[in-house]
Design a protein around this motif. Structure first.
Motif, PDB file in Angstrom:
ATOM      1  N   ASN A  22       4.515   4.019   3.886  1.00 20.29           N
ATOM      2  CA  ASN A  22       3.872   4.453   2.642  1.00 20.29           C
ATOM      3  C   ASN A  22       4.080   5.943   2.401  1.00 20.29           C
ATOM      4  O   ASN A  22       4.217   6.372   1.243  1.00 20.29           O
ATOM      5  CB  ASN A  22       2.376   4.127   2.676  1.00 20.29           C
ATOM      6  CG  ASN A  22       2.080   2.738   2.173  1.00 20.29           C
ATOM      7  OD1 ASN A  22       1.733   2.535   1.012  1.00 20.29           O
ATOM      8  ND2 ASN A  22       2.231   1.743   3.033  1.00 20.29           N
ATOM      9  N   TRP A  71      -0.945   9.568  -3.766  1.00 20.35           N
ATOM     10  CA  TRP A  71      -0.812   8.539  -2.734  1.00 20.35           C
ATOM     11  C   TRP A  71      -0.406   9.145  -1.395  1.00 20.35           C
ATOM     12  O   TRP A  71      -0.829   8.684  -0.336  1.00 20.35           O
ATOM     13  CB  TRP A  71       0.199   7.492  -3.178  1.00 20.35           C
ATOM     14  CG  TRP A  71       0.226   6.272  -2.312  1.00 20.35           C
ATOM     15  CD1 TRP A  71       1.269   5.785  -1.606  1.00 20.35           C
ATOM     16  CD2 TRP A  71      -0.866   5.394  -2.054  1.00 20.35           C
ATOM     17  NE1 TRP A  71       0.909   4.653  -0.918  1.00 20.35           N
ATOM     18  CE2 TRP A  71      -0.404   4.397  -1.184  1.00 20.35           C
ATOM     19  CE3 TRP A  71      -2.199   5.364  -2.485  1.00 20.35           C
ATOM     20  CZ2 TRP A  71      -1.221   3.363  -0.726  1.00 20.35           C
ATOM     21  CZ3 TRP A  71      -3.012   4.332  -2.028  1.00 20.35           C
ATOM     22  CH2 TRP A  71      -2.526   3.359  -1.160  1.00 20.35           C
ATOM     23  N   SER A  74      -3.502  10.516   0.309  1.00 23.72           N
ATOM     24  CA  SER A  74      -4.338   9.432   0.831  1.00 23.72           C
ATOM     25  C   SER A  74      -3.748   8.831   2.100  1.00 23.72           C
ATOM     26  O   SER A  74      -4.454   8.602   3.088  1.00 23.72           O
ATOM     27  CB  SER A  74      -4.506   8.333  -0.229  1.00 23.72           C
ATOM     28  OG  SER A  74      -5.146   8.828  -1.378  1.00 23.72           O
ATOM     29  N   THR A  75      -2.446   8.566   2.080  1.00 19.17           N
ATOM     30  CA  THR A  75      -1.806   7.926   3.232  1.00 19.17           C
ATOM     31  C   THR A  75      -1.697   8.873   4.426  1.00 19.17           C
ATOM     32  O   THR A  75      -1.781   8.432   5.573  1.00 19.17           O
ATOM     33  CB  THR A  75      -0.413   7.397   2.862  1.00 19.17           C
ATOM     34  OG1 THR A  75       0.340   8.433   2.238  1.00 19.17           O
ATOM     35  CG2 THR A  75      -0.516   6.224   1.912  1.00 19.17           C
ATOM     36  N   LYS A 117     -10.265  -0.115   1.494  1.00 22.67           N
ATOM     37  CA  LYS A 117      -9.640  -0.347   0.187  1.00 22.67           C
ATOM     38  C   LYS A 117      -8.251   0.282   0.104  1.00 22.67           C
ATOM     39  O   LYS A 117      -7.308  -0.323  -0.410  1.00 22.67           O
ATOM     40  CB  LYS A 117     -10.541   0.203  -0.925  1.00 22.67           C
ATOM     41  CG  LYS A 117     -11.831  -0.583  -1.117  1.00 22.67           C
ATOM     42  CD  LYS A 117     -12.623  -0.035  -2.288  1.00 22.67           C
ATOM     43  CE  LYS A 117     -13.896  -0.852  -2.510  1.00 22.67           C
ATOM     44  NZ  LYS A 117     -14.697  -0.322  -3.656  1.00 22.67           N
ATOM     45  N   THR A 118      -8.152   1.511   0.601  1.00 20.12           N
ATOM     46  CA  THR A 118      -6.854   2.188   0.573  1.00 20.12           C
ATOM     47  C   THR A 118      -5.829   1.454   1.422  1.00 20.12           C
ATOM     48  O   THR A 118      -4.661   1.342   1.048  1.00 20.12           O
ATOM     49  CB  THR A 118      -6.997   3.637   1.071  1.00 20.12           C
ATOM     50  OG1 THR A 118      -7.989   4.314   0.299  1.00 20.12           O
ATOM     51  CG2 THR A 118      -5.679   4.388   0.954  1.00 20.12           C
ATOM     52  N   GLY A 120      -5.753  -1.751   2.050  1.00 14.83           N
ATOM     53  CA  GLY A 120      -5.343  -2.933   1.300  1.00 14.83           C
ATOM     54  C   GLY A 120      -4.287  -2.600   0.267  1.00 14.83           C
ATOM     55  O   GLY A 120      -3.314  -3.344   0.072  1.00 14.83           O
ATOM     56  N   THR A 121      -4.455  -1.451  -0.402  1.00 19.04           N
ATOM     57  CA  THR A 121      -3.464  -1.015  -1.382  1.00 19.04           C
ATOM     58  C   THR A 121      -2.154  -0.652  -0.698  1.00 19.04           C
ATOM     59  O   THR A 121      -1.069  -0.900  -1.235  1.00 19.04           O
ATOM     60  CB  THR A 121      -3.990   0.205  -2.165  1.00 19.04           C
ATOM     61  OG1 THR A 121      -5.258  -0.106  -2.739  1.00 19.04           O
ATOM     62  CG2 THR A 121      -3.024   0.589  -3.279  1.00 19.04           C
ATOM     63  N   MET A 122      -2.242  -0.062   0.498  1.00 19.39           N
ATOM     64  CA  MET A 122      -1.039   0.294   1.259  1.00 19.39           C
ATOM     65  C   MET A 122      -0.197  -0.948   1.554  1.00 19.39           C
ATOM     66  O   MET A 122       1.034  -0.908   1.462  1.00 19.39           O
ATOM     67  CB  MET A 122      -1.435   0.976   2.572  1.00 19.39           C
ATOM     68  CG  MET A 122      -1.910   2.401   2.415  1.00 19.39           C
ATOM     69  SD  MET A 122      -2.569   3.090   3.957  1.00 19.39           S
ATOM     70  CE  MET A 122      -1.152   2.966   5.027  1.00 19.39           C
ATOM     71  N   THR A 124      -0.097  -3.710  -0.194  1.00 19.19           N
ATOM     72  CA  THR A 124       0.508  -4.141  -1.460  1.00 19.19           C
ATOM     73  C   THR A 124       1.691  -3.264  -1.839  1.00 19.19           C
ATOM     74  O   THR A 124       2.758  -3.766  -2.230  1.00 19.19           O
ATOM     75  CB  THR A 124      -0.537  -4.105  -2.589  1.00 19.19           C
ATOM     76  OG1 THR A 124      -1.645  -4.937  -2.241  1.00 19.19           O
ATOM     77  CG2 THR A 124       0.066  -4.602  -3.888  1.00 19.19           C
ATOM     78  N   VAL A 125       1.504  -1.949  -1.724  1.00 16.71           N
ATOM     79  CA  VAL A 125       2.584  -1.012  -2.046  1.00 16.71           C
ATOM     80  C   VAL A 125       3.789  -1.254  -1.148  1.00 16.71           C
ATOM     81  O   VAL A 125       4.941  -1.257  -1.609  1.00 16.71           O
ATOM     82  CB  VAL A 125       2.089   0.445  -1.904  1.00 16.71           C
ATOM     83  CG1 VAL A 125       3.258   1.421  -1.961  1.00 16.71           C
ATOM     84  CG2 VAL A 125       1.083   0.779  -2.995  1.00 16.71           C
ATOM     85  N   SER A 179       4.339  -5.315   6.387  1.00 14.40           N
ATOM     86  CA  SER A 179       3.206  -5.702   5.541  1.00 14.40           C
ATOM     87  C   SER A 179       2.756  -7.124   5.841  1.00 14.40           C
ATOM     88  O   SER A 179       1.563  -7.429   5.814  1.00 14.40           O
ATOM     89  CB  SER A 179       3.578  -5.562   4.065  1.00 14.40           C
ATOM     90  OG  SER A 179       4.679  -6.394   3.743  1.00 14.40           O
TER      91      SER A 179
END
Length: 212
Positions: A22, A71, A74-75, A117-118, A120-122, A124-125, A179
């Motif tokens: 990410n 992003w 955050s990562t 939450k972050t 989970g988005t990671m 998906t990304v 992932s």
């Protein structure tokens, strides 16, 4: 102890790879935003004489830059937390005690809960970007081979694209597999957190600490 340690190492490694991928994708988004913005500002794009597409390209470039930067921050925060746990785990190697491993698991649970939450988005990304790189790799592969009525041929310049194609497909494969595997681990960590929350609620109820 050893099976549990091996499983924990595997989970940490996958988490580490997901965060690292990410970061790479965030850096690519920032680079794309900067290069596109410079191209639009200097009028180097093919539609440089048309003002509206230039403005649109510039806005899109700035959006990509902003999203990539956001992003990345955050990562990186999540990456630093998991890297600290991973480094401690690697330093202890096979000499880690039960108490030390419990401490690392608690740290991991706290880190995961704070960033659920972050994370989970990671995932998906990572999956979407992996699919994008796979399509890009296939596209590069189509430029390597030239299909003609007389057969399939490849020029020397096209052959030079093979390393780029292999690298792109490698990134895509690593992203999708990471992932995929981490999705399973994520479900396990979610279940563990749910069990802890249920235990906390039961303890509060027994102690009469529930809100009236």
């Amino acid at each position: 102890m050893k099976p549990a340690l091996a499983q924990f190492r595997k989970e940490i490694t996958n988490f580490y790879v997901i965060a690292l991928i990410n970061i790479v994708f965030s850096a690519l988004a920032i680079a794309f935003g900067v290069s596109s913005a410079v191209t639009a500002i200097l009028g180097l794009a093919p539609d440089a004489g048309i003002p509206f597409p230039r403005i649109g390209s510039g806005i899109l470039a700035m959006i990509c830059f902003g999203l990539g930067l956001s992003w990345l921050l955050s990562t990186v925060r999540i990456f630093e937390g998991i890297e600290s746990i991973r480094d401690t785990l690697c330093q202890k190697a096979e000499d880690i005690s039960g108490d030390q491993m419990t401490c690392l698991i608690v740290r991991m649970l706290a880190h995961y809960r704070d960033n659920r939450k972050t994370i989970g988005t990671m995932i998906t990304v990572c999956t979407l970007a992996g699919c994008g790189f796979f399509i890009l790799g296939i596209n590069i592969g189509l430029h390597v081979l030239s299909v003609t009525p007389s057969g399939i041929s490849a020029t020397f310049d096209a052959v030079l694209l093979i390393p780029a194609m292999l690298l792109t497909l490698g990134i895509a494969l690593a992203s999708i597999l990471s992932s995929y595997y981490f999705t399973g681990f994520s479900k396990v960590w979610d279940q563990r957190l749910d069990e802890i929350e249920e235990s906390e609620c039961a303890l509060k109820e027994k102690l009469g600490l529930e809100e009236q």
